[in-house]
Design an enzyme around this catalytic site. Structure first.
Site, PDB file in Angstrom:
ATOM      1  N   GLY A 167      25.835  53.236 -45.127  1.00  0.00           N
ATOM      2  CA  GLY A 167      26.344  54.463 -44.816  1.00  0.00           C
ATOM      3  C   GLY A 167      27.539  54.118 -43.856  1.00  0.00           C
ATOM      4  O   GLY A 167      27.783  53.034 -43.838  1.00  0.00           O
ATOM      5  N   SER A 168      28.393  55.262 -43.379  1.00  0.00           N
ATOM      6  CA  SER A 168      29.395  55.255 -42.732  1.00  0.00           C
ATOM      7  C   SER A 168      29.284  54.327 -41.473  1.00  0.00           C
ATOM      8  O   SER A 168      30.281  53.280 -41.248  1.00  0.00           O
ATOM      9  CB  SER A 168      30.313  56.411 -42.261  1.00  0.00           C
ATOM     10  OG  SER A 168      29.294  57.209 -41.543  1.00  0.00           O
ATOM     11  N   GLU A 174      27.511  51.782 -41.107  1.00  0.00           N
ATOM     12  CA  GLU A 174      27.056  50.276 -41.640  1.00  0.00           C
ATOM     13  C   GLU A 174      28.422  49.573 -42.423  1.00  0.00           C
ATOM     14  O   GLU A 174      28.454  48.336 -42.428  1.00  0.00           O
ATOM     15  CB  GLU A 174      25.904  50.211 -42.592  1.00  0.00           C
ATOM     16  CG  GLU A 174      24.686  50.594 -42.062  1.00  0.00           C
ATOM     17  CD  GLU A 174      24.608  52.132 -41.747  1.00  0.00           C
ATOM     18  OE1 GLU A 174      24.941  53.088 -42.753  1.00  0.00           O
ATOM     19  OE2 GLU A 174      24.328  52.498 -40.630  1.00  0.00           O
ATOM     20  N   GLU A 226      15.642  54.008 -47.897  1.00  0.00           N
ATOM     21  CA  GLU A 226      15.448  53.096 -47.093  1.00  0.00           C
ATOM     22  C   GLU A 226      14.026  52.479 -46.880  1.00  0.00           C
ATOM     23  O   GLU A 226      13.876  51.430 -46.598  1.00  0.00           O
ATOM     24  CB  GLU A 226      15.778  53.651 -45.461  1.00  0.00           C
ATOM     25  CG  GLU A 226      17.393  53.649 -45.362  1.00  0.00           C
ATOM     26  CD  GLU A 226      17.933  54.931 -45.783  1.00  0.00           C
ATOM     27  OE1 GLU A 226      17.375  55.703 -46.456  1.00  0.00           O
ATOM     28  OE2 GLU A 226      19.112  54.953 -45.705  1.00  0.00           O
ATOM     29  N   HIS A 275      20.599  52.660 -42.622  1.00  0.00           N
ATOM     30  CA  HIS A 275      21.372  53.518 -42.143  1.00  0.00           C
ATOM     31  C   HIS A 275      20.994  54.371 -40.844  1.00  0.00           C
ATOM     32  O   HIS A 275      19.607  54.258 -40.768  1.00  0.00           O
ATOM     33  CB  HIS A 275      21.544  54.710 -43.120  1.00  0.00           C
ATOM     34  CG  HIS A 275      22.535  56.035 -42.876  1.00  0.00           C
ATOM     35  ND1 HIS A 275      23.888  55.553 -42.282  1.00  0.00           N
ATOM     36  CD2 HIS A 275      22.709  57.083 -42.769  1.00  0.00           C
ATOM     37  CE1 HIS A 275      24.586  56.476 -41.969  1.00  0.00           C
ATOM     38  NE2 HIS A 275      23.700  57.667 -42.458  1.00  0.00           N
ATOM     39  N   HIS A 299     -12.652  50.867 -43.345  1.00  0.00           N
ATOM     40  CA  HIS A 299     -12.040  52.083 -43.818  1.00  0.00           C
ATOM     41  C   HIS A 299     -13.064  53.096 -43.762  1.00  0.00           C
ATOM     42  O   HIS A 299     -12.457  54.180 -43.113  1.00  0.00           O
ATOM     43  CB  HIS A 299     -11.792  51.739 -45.352  1.00  0.00           C
ATOM     44  CG  HIS A 299     -11.056  53.068 -45.765  1.00  0.00           C
ATOM     45  ND1 HIS A 299     -10.431  53.019 -47.104  1.00  0.00           N
ATOM     46  CD2 HIS A 299     -10.489  54.160 -45.408  1.00  0.00           C
ATOM     47  CE1 HIS A 299      -9.581  54.091 -47.481  1.00  0.00           C
ATOM     48  NE2 HIS A 299      -9.889  54.992 -46.351  1.00  0.00           N
ATOM     49  N   GLY A 349      -2.634  50.289 -46.340  1.00  0.00           N
ATOM     50  CA  GLY A 349      -3.051  51.560 -47.258  1.00  0.00           C
ATOM     51  C   GLY A 349      -1.867  52.332 -47.414  1.00  0.00           C
ATOM     52  O   GLY A 349      -2.223  53.603 -47.866  1.00  0.00           O
TER      53      GLY A 349
HETATM   54  C1  LIG Z   1       1.889  57.123 -47.949  1.00  0.00           C
HETATM   55  C2  LIG Z   1       0.441  57.660 -48.634  1.00  0.00           C
HETATM   56  N1  LIG Z   1       0.265  58.925 -48.722  1.00  0.00           N
HETATM   57  C3  LIG Z   1      -0.905  59.227 -49.279  1.00  0.00           C
HETATM   58  C4  LIG Z   1      -2.039  58.313 -49.418  1.00  0.00           C
HETATM   59  C5  LIG Z   1      -3.325  58.926 -49.912  1.00  0.00           C
HETATM   60  N2  LIG Z   1      -3.869  58.172 -51.051  1.00  0.00           N
HETATM   61  C6  LIG Z   1      -4.409  57.295 -51.382  1.00  0.00           C
HETATM   62  S1  LIG Z   1      -4.983  56.940 -52.734  1.00  0.00           S
HETATM   63  C7  LIG Z   1      -4.028  57.904 -53.388  1.00  0.00           C
HETATM   64  C8  LIG Z   1      -3.956  58.388 -54.703  1.00  0.00           C
HETATM   65  C9  LIG Z   1      -2.858  57.080 -55.576  1.00  0.00           C
HETATM   66  O1  LIG Z   1      -3.001  57.760 -56.872  1.00  0.00           O
HETATM   67  P1  LIG Z   1      -2.721  56.511 -57.967  1.00  0.00           P
HETATM   68  O2  LIG Z   1      -1.610  55.673 -57.668  1.00  0.00           O
HETATM   69  O3  LIG Z   1      -2.286  57.340 -59.302  1.00  0.00           O
HETATM   70  O4  LIG Z   1      -4.081  55.653 -58.201  1.00  0.00           O
HETATM   71  P2  LIG Z   1      -5.376  56.398 -58.350  1.00  0.00           P
HETATM   72  O5  LIG Z   1      -6.153  56.827 -57.168  1.00  0.00           O
HETATM   73  O6  LIG Z   1      -5.550  57.289 -59.665  1.00  0.00           O
HETATM   74  O7  LIG Z   1      -6.060  54.848 -59.118  1.00  0.00           O
HETATM   75  C10 LIG Z   1      -3.454  58.648 -52.336  1.00  0.00           C
HETATM   76  C11 LIG Z   1      -2.365  59.847 -52.497  1.00  0.00           C
HETATM   77  C12 LIG Z   1      -1.716  57.089 -49.112  1.00  0.00           C
HETATM   78  N3  LIG Z   1      -2.735  56.104 -49.053  1.00  0.00           N
HETATM   79  N4  LIG Z   1      -0.460  56.703 -48.689  1.00  0.00           N
END
Ligand SMILES: Cc1ncc(C[n+]2csc(CCOP(=O)(O)OP(=O)(O)O)c2C)c(N)n1
Length: 526
Positions: free
Chosen positions: A31-32, A34, A53, A76, A283, A404
């Site tokens: 961006g400007s 940088e 980013e 940026h 988890h 995750g």
């Molecule tokens: C940034 C983010 N947003 C939302 C989630 C919640 N989440 C966990 S698994 C998942 C589904 C992923 O879908 P896909 O890649 O199609 O895999 P599948 O579950 O069908 O195997 C989501 C949205 C997350 N883990 N991270």
């Protein structure tokens, strides 16, 4: 490349330091604020553009993990840092060394909240950076970048942040002096001797291995230690790197992710030794003891924070490689133990029906991918079948995110492929996951990296349906992903692509995607 002569500008001093540090790849989105960094951009440097980013940080993360050194990032100002936060969180959880710089408006304007102003710039990325600063003067910038690099590369590795006002780059500055800073930690010798004795005397020891094993280059020595003690080895919950050869007869499997299930897997052992992982990353909510009754616990790893919150036992803060060498050298008489039978090879799958199942896809990927290929995974509901049918037997063979947070895998795979041009990288992506960072395909095409992207097209956020069941819900809102065409998306970014629906077409498409010199994508409808 001719080196600049003193007196240096900030830019010359920084370029000189980065060159001496082997940090000649700059991952960024400009961006400007940088642009002044780019005057006389050195011919021996490469600027890797990512189209948002968050992808910049994901790519740098994959690159840094695959090279084992800090990667240099330029974002940026405020909005760009904001975009980057998701993958910054992931880099922090991954313990990836990154030096993240971001532009700031020029110093003389900062009092009047100018356009592109980053307020409290050094606060913004906290708490997911190990150190963060906006240097007090322009002349302090080169030393701050050096400090950021050395902190990023001290155990536990992690990201650091430097905010740089746009007019600093032209100011005079001293060069950064040559220094050598250690990267590894030596654990307490008496505690290691205590562990060596406990290992020799245990009736039924068991090991748990995490991402720290490959981060520390301890894969081979840990394998030898497991063999010495005939100890089965589990991979720690949510491990993000290769930790132990998965075809080895001592490999016990992947630990699940709640208290009761982990304790059940480890039950019956009198000694549990955790290498390079927290104790433990859960988890699912659970109750009861984290460690089964009757077992003694030791934890070895380079993260003092994780040592401080471990569920019990004795934590030794140490780099793994030297600590395991020491355990291997210990000469206490070892209790005789029966050799363990392995889990056996993955089952051979029957070829029935016309469609492609996930298990079958994984076993074909195992058969067809180059033996030295690197696997980057972000395919949540396919992971268990990948673990069963696509074993990883190399220290550098596997990467996923420890956080995750989706949106890391595809750019990280591009970064791994940039770092390893002699090997092929396989990105195994869920259809949903790929779309958090799909424009990483464009960078892959621009650099013609050796990357095969396999999209598991199940048409939904399938893993969330599994969670809905866990919470007793019959269904979940917003999880269907209809009407997407990954072949058109990929070709639009310059990556050749094929769709596979029938079993009989699948091998040919995968073979072609592995044989390509640049990137290639296969959308596999499962
Ligand atoms: C940034 C983010 N947003 C939302 C989630 C919640 N989440 C966990 S698994 C998942 C589904 C992923 O879908 P896909 O890649 O199609 O895999 P599948 O579950 O069908 O195997 C989501 C949205 C997350 N883990 N991270």
């Amino acid at each position: 490349m001719p080196h600049a002569q003193p007196p240096f500008t900030v830019r010359e001093a920084v370029v000189d330091f980065l060159r001496r540090s082997g940090m000649t790849a700059v991952f960024g989105n400009p961006g400007s604020t940088e642009l002044p960094l780019f005057r006389d951009f050195p011919a021996d440097f490469r600027y890797v553009t990512a189209l948002q980013e968050s992808l910049v940080v994901g790519m740098a993360d994959g690159y840094a993990q695959a090279t084992g050194r800090a990667a240099f990032v330029n974002l940026h100002s405020a909005a760009g840092v904001g975009h980057a936060l998701g993958n910054l969180y992931t880099a922090y959880r991954n313990q990836t060394p990154l030096v993240i710089t971001a532009g700031q408006q020029v110093r003389s304007m900062l009092g009047m909240e100018p356009f592109l102003f980053a307020e409290d710039a050094a606060q913004f990325p906290k708490p997911y950076v190990k150190w963060s600063v906006e240097p007090a003067t322009a002349a302090d910038v080169p030393a701050a970048i050096a400090r950021a690099r050395y902190i990023a590369e001290q155990a536990p590795f992690g990201p650091t942040f430097v905010s740089i006002p746009a007019d600093d780059w032209e100011q005079p500055a001293d060069p950064v002096p040559h220094r050598t800073v250690s990267r590894s930690l030596r654990g307490d010798a008496a505690m290691l001797a205590q562990l060596a004795q406990a290992l020799a005397a245990a009736e039924k020891p068991v090991f748990v291995a995490g991402s720290g094993v490959s981060r520390d280059g301890a894969y081979a020595v840990l394998t030898r230690l497991a063999e010495k003690h005939e100890a089965p080895v589990w991979t720690a919950p949510r491990t993000a790197r290769a930790a132990f050869p998965e075809s080895h007869r001592l490999f016990a499997g992947f630990l699940p992710n709640s208290r009761e299930t982990v304790a059940a897997c480890l039950g019956g052992h009198d000694l549990i030794v955790v290498f390079g992982a927290p104790v433990f990353t859960y988890h699912m909510v659970g109750t009861g003891p984290c460690i089964p009754a009757g077992a003694t616990l030791f934890q070895l790893g380079d993260n003092p924070g994780q040592a401080a919150w471990a569920a019990g036992g004795t934590a030794i803060v140490t780099s793994l490689q030297p600590a395991i060498e020491e355990l291997l050298a210990a000469e206490y008489p070892v209790v005789a133990r029966l050799p363990r039978q392995g889990r056996g090879s993955p089952p051979v799958l029957e070829s029935t029906g016309d469609g492609v199942g996930v298990a079958w896809l994984m076993s074909r990927l195992a058969a067809l991918r180059p033996a030295d290929s690197l696997l980057v995974e972000e395919a949540p509901s396919s992971r268990a079948l990948m673990q069963r049918h696509l074993p990883v037997d190399r220290e550098d063979g596997f990467f996923t995110c420890a956080s995750g947070g989706l949106g890391h895998g595809l750019p990280a795979a591009v970064g791994v492929a940039l770092a390893r041009p002699q090997q092929r990288t396989l990105a195994l992506m869920g259809d949903g996951s790929s779309l958090y960072s799909i424009q990483a395909l464009w960078t892959a095409a621009q650099w013609q990296v050796p990357l095969t992207v396999v999209i598991v097209r199940n048409g939904s956020y399938a893993s969330l349906l599994e969670f809905a069941n866990h919470f007793g819900l019959p269904a979940a809102e917003g999880i269907a992903l209809p009407a997407l065409d990954f072949v058109q998306l990929a070709t639009g970014f310059g990556v050749p692509a094929q769709r596979v629906v029938r079993r009989q077409d699948r091998d040919a498409a995968l073979v072609a995607a592995f044989a390509a010199t640049g990137p290639a994508l296969v959308e596999v409808v499962v």
